[in-house]
Scaffold this active site. Structure first.
Site, PDB file in Angstrom:
ATOM      1  N   SER A 120       0.889  -1.156   0.000  1.00  0.00           N
ATOM      2  CA  SER A 120       0.000   0.000   0.000  1.00  0.00           C
ATOM      3  C   SER A 120       0.928   1.206   0.000  1.00  0.00           C
ATOM      4  O   SER A 120       1.687   1.427   0.955  1.00  0.00           O
ATOM      5  CB  SER A 120      -0.914   0.004   1.228  1.00  0.00           C
ATOM      6  OG  SER A 120      -1.768   1.125   1.172  1.00  0.00           O
ATOM      7  N   ASP A 150       7.979   6.988  -7.616  1.00  0.00           N
ATOM      8  CA  ASP A 150       7.601   8.389  -7.836  1.00  0.00           C
ATOM      9  C   ASP A 150       6.094   8.596  -7.737  1.00  0.00           C
ATOM     10  O   ASP A 150       5.632   9.625  -7.235  1.00  0.00           O
ATOM     11  CB  ASP A 150       8.175   8.968  -9.137  1.00  0.00           C
ATOM     12  CG  ASP A 150       8.006   8.062 -10.349  1.00  0.00           C
ATOM     13  OD1 ASP A 150       7.492   6.926 -10.201  1.00  0.00           O
ATOM     14  OD2 ASP A 150       8.419   8.476 -11.449  1.00  0.00           O
ATOM     15  N   ASN A 180      10.928   6.863 -12.182  1.00  0.00           N
ATOM     16  CA  ASN A 180      10.886   6.181 -13.492  1.00  0.00           C
ATOM     17  C   ASN A 180       9.808   6.736 -14.431  1.00  0.00           C
ATOM     18  O   ASN A 180       9.557   6.166 -15.482  1.00  0.00           O
ATOM     19  CB  ASN A 180      10.798   4.661 -13.301  1.00  0.00           C
ATOM     20  CG  ASN A 180       9.468   4.219 -12.711  1.00  0.00           C
ATOM     21  OD1 ASN A 180       8.465   4.932 -12.764  1.00  0.00           O
ATOM     22  ND2 ASN A 180       9.455   3.020 -12.140  1.00  0.00           N
ATOM     23  N   HIS A 255       3.070  -1.779 -17.080  1.00  0.00           N
ATOM     24  CA  HIS A 255       3.029  -1.792 -15.615  1.00  0.00           C
ATOM     25  C   HIS A 255       2.350  -3.066 -15.119  1.00  0.00           C
ATOM     26  O   HIS A 255       1.270  -3.426 -15.576  1.00  0.00           O
ATOM     27  CB  HIS A 255       2.274  -0.570 -15.073  1.00  0.00           C
ATOM     28  CG  HIS A 255       2.212  -0.549 -13.566  1.00  0.00           C
ATOM     29  ND1 HIS A 255       3.140   0.115 -12.801  1.00  0.00           N
ATOM     30  CD2 HIS A 255       1.364  -1.162 -12.686  1.00  0.00           C
ATOM     31  CE1 HIS A 255       2.859  -0.076 -11.524  1.00  0.00           C
ATOM     32  NE2 HIS A 255       1.787  -0.839 -11.424  1.00  0.00           N
ATOM     33  N   SER A 337      -5.365  15.172  25.884  1.00  0.00           N
ATOM     34  CA  SER A 337      -6.711  14.584  25.812  1.00  0.00           C
ATOM     35  C   SER A 337      -6.665  13.074  26.025  1.00  0.00           C
ATOM     36  O   SER A 337      -7.529  12.513  26.688  1.00  0.00           O
ATOM     37  CB  SER A 337      -7.341  14.866  24.439  1.00  0.00           C
ATOM     38  OG  SER A 337      -7.681  16.224  24.305  1.00  0.00           O
ATOM     39  N   GLU A 358      -1.695  11.308  11.903  1.00  0.00           N
ATOM     40  CA  GLU A 358      -1.968   9.986  12.455  1.00  0.00           C
ATOM     41  C   GLU A 358      -1.362   8.879  11.605  1.00  0.00           C
ATOM     42  O   GLU A 358      -0.955   7.830  12.127  1.00  0.00           O
ATOM     43  CB  GLU A 358      -3.481   9.772  12.580  1.00  0.00           C
ATOM     44  CG  GLU A 358      -4.170  10.736  13.563  1.00  0.00           C
ATOM     45  CD  GLU A 358      -4.456  12.118  12.985  1.00  0.00           C
ATOM     46  OE1 GLU A 358      -4.249  12.325  11.767  1.00  0.00           O
ATOM     47  OE2 GLU A 358      -4.887  13.000  13.747  1.00  0.00           O
ATOM     48  N   PHE A 383     -10.101   9.729  15.129  1.00  0.00           N
ATOM     49  CA  PHE A 383      -9.015  10.130  14.225  1.00  0.00           C
ATOM     50  C   PHE A 383      -8.060   8.987  13.900  1.00  0.00           C
ATOM     51  O   PHE A 383      -7.250   9.100  12.979  1.00  0.00           O
ATOM     52  CB  PHE A 383      -8.273  11.334  14.797  1.00  0.00           C
ATOM     53  CG  PHE A 383      -9.184  12.494  15.108  1.00  0.00           C
ATOM     54  CD1 PHE A 383     -10.278  12.759  14.291  1.00  0.00           C
ATOM     55  CD2 PHE A 383      -8.986  13.302  16.215  1.00  0.00           C
ATOM     56  CE1 PHE A 383     -11.152  13.806  14.576  1.00  0.00           C
ATOM     57  CE2 PHE A 383      -9.851  14.346  16.510  1.00  0.00           C
ATOM     58  CZ  PHE A 383     -10.932  14.604  15.684  1.00  0.00           C
ATOM     59  N   ASP A 415     -18.912  18.346  21.859  1.00  0.00           N
ATOM     60  CA  ASP A 415     -18.013  18.576  20.716  1.00  0.00           C
ATOM     61  C   ASP A 415     -18.616  18.124  19.393  1.00  0.00           C
ATOM     62  O   ASP A 415     -18.198  18.578  18.337  1.00  0.00           O
ATOM     63  CB  ASP A 415     -16.667  17.887  20.947  1.00  0.00           C
ATOM     64  CG  ASP A 415     -15.665  18.801  21.656  1.00  0.00           C
ATOM     65  OD1 ASP A 415     -15.860  20.037  21.607  1.00  0.00           O
ATOM     66  OD2 ASP A 415     -14.705  18.298  22.245  1.00  0.00           O
ATOM     67  N   GLN A 419     -15.949  14.424  16.357  1.00  0.00           N
ATOM     68  CA  GLN A 419     -14.971  13.978  17.368  1.00  0.00           C
ATOM     69  C   GLN A 419     -15.332  12.633  17.995  1.00  0.00           C
ATOM     70  O   GLN A 419     -14.619  12.160  18.881  1.00  0.00           O
ATOM     71  CB  GLN A 419     -14.865  15.023  18.497  1.00  0.00           C
ATOM     72  CG  GLN A 419     -14.898  16.469  18.057  1.00  0.00           C
ATOM     73  CD  GLN A 419     -13.671  16.883  17.261  1.00  0.00           C
ATOM     74  OE1 GLN A 419     -12.567  16.758  17.725  1.00  0.00           O
ATOM     75  NE2 GLN A 419     -13.877  17.345  16.029  1.00  0.00           N
TER      76      GLN A 419
END
Lengths: 618, 618
Positions: A120, A150, A180, A255, A337, A358, A383, A415, A419
């Protein structure tokens, strides 16, 4: 100037290209052309720069190599063959069932040559950064080398790692871009304009060097300069996809395609034929980690009154700092937090601040654990979704990632939904081999965080923003795979199953029901995965009515974990109801939101009442 | 030079600061200091630059504002009050139950002033870029303004958007960094060194301007320059957190904290008291979208033989291009794998190439749909995990995100686990209001992709790499929430439930069982969410043995969807078994991997055989 050593590098590069072609054609698939573009880079690196201990691949004095462009795995395997780590037969087992020589690099039993999985894109640099941090903490002499494609430079995660390496002045890290020009489906954004990446890297505080990636002398010099440089260094190597074979070189449409068997011969011929060069890589210096100092003996945190599980998490890490010199804690600029700041206070030298990045945080964690660190990373559970791909790849890396997601559920209140972690149990449960923990009080948090230090694979602790009252004495044990039955008899009318914050709502609901002579068993499912199926089964068989209550979406959460556990152990002739968060929340107080979602004590009692069969007079 | 207009901007900025303080103190929580740092920026923007249609907030000729630093929501609400969009009473309902004035901005019924949700940092710029793309496609005159915090510049997703905006030469996009030096837990990485962001933005191809963010004249000039500039422009505005109040200004320890009621008066006094200035924002020009051209009438794709569902997905998009002028398709440099290239071939002007930057892709999609586009985005299902936070935020944005994840499951074979989507059903099911589709053949793919164009919320299509044989005529309908029962009677011994690739394994298993006089019902659960609970219930009641087979992890997948559906409709006195991918796969052929996981026809038949009760002689 062509010297003997240049000739040797070129020969080795040709061998890597040829072996990549042979292996992929044998497999019938794979990425030979992406392997050919980096053949010279790997030839020079493996022959003369990457300090490798062939007798002890885990030697912490060694350099480390991370192949971020994992699809060029054949080049890596060919290089490993050239240093004698694997045989030609193993190389040719590429992509076949049971072979550790997979389509993309991954650690595997009996195959100690790959530290972390790739495939990945955009993840390898943060992982390499984590390794470089580990070396620096240990005073180890190694350098970390990361090979990037690249195309993957478009991933923001790469720039997070570039930023963090510069900020932390990590000098023992060298990144090489295999420029490349061709991506999977055509030209990349910047083609061969290497100055684009050079300028950006410099603007982020790196040293940058542009070279011809097929000129072995230039490659060698750049590698030497990179190691000597005190800053992290990016080498932008202009290369050619399919280099060395006329019908492949710099051609579109190749490819991820193996060369057909009937064209393999001519390709190999153009590269000068099959070789069997062996090179001896440089050895790591004679270095051993320093012996660890005396450990502090201190009692674990204990709580008499209410405490937020997030605070207990931080307290426990701070306590463990004195017992586990291998412990490292990562923060994404929310340490006040998640309470990782408690650890930072006592062990700043083993805290790493990665700011709001993260993906980088989890990548660094993956690198740290690959070199033996016991690494925790924490942010809001909401998050951690940002790093879900990195965590997923951690499974394939067989990495031990100890994660904490705070601010779980609608119970954070005002919030608002951005969140609130509401999908984390589902996404974390779905990871192969993961452990998912959700404590309801301070004592259970202390024990579970301590247990996480020795858990393999992905372990996830879900913590709550609000303080919750104590449920257990500090001596209580919380085995992985267990649960706690509170306030139950063999003749309960209903079982209420909660985890974390909802355990307290279930207890309050049981108290309401008790005033109506309805006896409710309450189960604290502090271990959501593996779920305690035996206890759930007994509760089902004895009460016939289970209410699972969770501050999470119904899909993939505690309710489905319970259902799965029950389905595995026999039929479900009773009623199993799940109360979770079905609609989209807004801002409000925690109490209002729990009532709105129907996971508060009053709704639980109401639903329980509606589902139990009326009992005759007793 | 202080002019009347400067005085007016300063007064408005003071009002925004005061109103942010008032609202957060009333709420008892929130981020007043982060709102005060951007008060001048919003004052000048809303008073004189952001072209707003107060009568018709959806007017496509208007500018758009995205508050990427969502925690500064009080400043936004205060600005909305100043232009007359909301009342003072609404402002003061901040964070209270049922109020659209949430802790972080989110669209809400009756509150048309926020297009997209924010609060997970680093996402707003890609969303703004999507809006800018939509305007450019329509020839609309608007400009998009995105306000970023300095802490969130650490998120790689910001740099993905910066990269993409420069590559695509999107000139109608202005980003403003509120450089207030202080993050949540202390100083940011770069403090007030605005030149860091200026240099980087320039190295990515943007125009960059550094200003004092509390000097309204400088702000005004920068905004004018940004709009005039043909390139995307980054304005780095040096500001002060808590600006204007001595005990808050540039002080640590005030992040995310409301000022206590007893100190509110003195804070407001320092800012010159409560004001009730009203400003009339500039109006958008008189512009209407051009009428759409004649639509092409062509028959939908139809397949006589095997086709990969990923190919049918691409074919269907290409066909829909002629019917849906609002259709836009996004690629993450894998269009020749997901087959979005088919759409690109016929409608390149409505294709956007975002290269390998999945977060940016979904952010852009969110922006496009906010301005009325029907946007599809596709990549490997495994790599959509990279954008899970963006997708999650899409739910809160009430965005219609039409996503396709290709290369599902171990059935991709040799490429190995890094490329296999194995957690996608779990993560996508867990999203509030989502629809999860998994077709098994070409005809069902055509119908489901067409249906996705009109589905609200997050819809996810899971596609398969391999070609699969046709199961249905092209006239067959596939309602959302439905399933198809293949080869069943009322007296079946067992029901085999599959989706996508496993439907074919179930069919083959039923054929094996038929030779042993065991009759198996086969159900194609093409709609994984919402699951067709009624059909599953009937299958359970009639056969007493359900085998759910999925090319996915057992947790959160089809099996648990079926269990949940059954649990909701009554007791489960029969047997429900799920066969899924339990262990960590490697590389091998698709057939080998399905046998290894135990989701192939032979294993299905074996497991079915073991669980059905022996029948007496017939």
């Amino acid at each position: 100037m062509v010297t003997d050593r240049t000739e040797r590098w070129n020969e080795l590069a040709a061998q890597i290209a040829v072996d990549g072609l042979r292996a992929t054609t044998a497999a019938g698939s794979g990425h030979p052309t992406s392997s050919m573009s980096c053949a010279h880079l790997l030839a020079v690196l493996f022959a003369d720069h990457l300090r490798t201990d062939l007798q002890d691949p885990g030697n912490l004095a060694s350099d480390r190599f991370v192949m971020s462009k994992g699809h060029a795995a054949p080049a890596l395997y060919a290089a490993l063959k050239a240093v004698g780590a694997i045989s030609d037969a193993e190389l040719l087992s590429l992509r076949s069932e049971g072979s550790p020589i997979q389509g993309h690099p991954a650690p595997s039993t009996g195959f100690p040559w790959v530290d972390v999985a790739s495939g990945s894109l955009g993840q390898g640099l943060a992982v390499g950064l984590g390794m470089a941090f580990a070396m620096r903490m240990d005073g180890a002499p190694g350098n970390v080398w990361v090979l990037l494609g690249d195309s993957e430079m478009a991933e923001g995660s790469v720039w997070e790692a570039i930023e963090a390496a510069a900020y932390h002045q990590v000098g023992n890290l060298t990144a090489i871009v295999d420029l490349n020009r061709l991506g999977q489906r055509g030209a990349t954004m910047h083609g061969w304009k290497g100055e684009v990446f050079r300028d950006r890297a410099e603007s982020f505080g790196w040293t940058a060097i542009q070279i011809d990636g097929h000129d072995a002398e230039q490659v060698d010099r750049a590698f030497r300069d990179a190691v000597a440089d005190e800053r992290p260094t990016l080498i932008v190597a202009r290369t050619e996809k399919g280099h060395g074979v006329s019908f492949l070189a710099n051609q579109d449409g190749w490819h991820g395609k193996a060369v057909p068997a009937d064209r393999l011969g001519s390709a190999i011929e153009e590269l000068g034929g099959i070789r069997d060069l062996r090179v001896e890589p440089p050895s790591p210096p004679d270095w051993k980690p320093v012996a660890l100092g005396e450990l502090r003996a201190a009692p674990p945190p204990a709580y008499d009154g209410p405490v937020a599980t997030r605070k207990a998490f931080g307290d426990t890490l701070a306590w463990l700092a004195g017992h586990r010199p291998d412990l490292v804690v990562l923060d994404g600029e929310v340490g006040n937090s998640t309470y990782t700041e408690e650890f930072d206070r006592v062990a700043p030298e083993r805290s790493i601040q990665l700011f709001i990045a993260e993906q980088c945080m989890v990548g660094v964690q993956t690198g740290l654990q690959a070199l033996g660190k016991t690494a925790f990373a924490a942010t809001f559970g909401a998050f951690l979704t940002r790093a879900y791909d990195q965590i997923r790849m951690g499974v394939i890396s067989k990495a031990d990632l100890r994660l904490c997601g705070s601010h779980a559920g609608i119970s954070i209140g005002e919030d608002g939904p951005s969140q609130m972690a509401l999908e984390d149990l589902a996404s974390m449960r779905a990871l192969q081999g993961s452990t998912v923990l959700y404590p309801a009080d301070g004592a259970s948090t202390v024990k579970l965080v301590t247990a996480m230090c020795d858990l393999p694979g992905i372990s996830y602790l879900r913590t709550t923003r609000e303080a919750t009252p104590p449920l257990y004495p500090s001596s209580e044990e919380f085995p992985i795979g267990g649960s706690k039955t509170l306030a139950g008899t063999a003749h309960d009318d209903v079982a209420l199953i909660g985890a974390g914050i909802t355990v307290h709502e279930c207890i309050a609901a049981a108290e309401i029901l008790a005033t109506e002579s309805i006896t409710a068993r309450v189960i604290d499912a502090y271990c959501v995965k593996p779920i305690d199926a035996a206890t759930m089964r007994r509760a089902h068989d004895e009460t016939r009515v289970l209410l699972v209550v969770e501050d999470h979406r119904v899909e993939g959460g505690l309710g489905e974990a319970v259902l799965s556990g029950l389905a595995e152990t026999g039929p479900l002739s009773g009623t199993v109801l799940t109360l979770g968060v079905s609609d989209l929340p807004g801002s409000a107080t925690p109490e209002q939101l729990r009532a709105w979602a129907g996971i508060d004590a009053s709704t639980i009692a109401e639903r329980a009442r509606a589902h139990i069969r009326p009992r005759g007079p007793t």
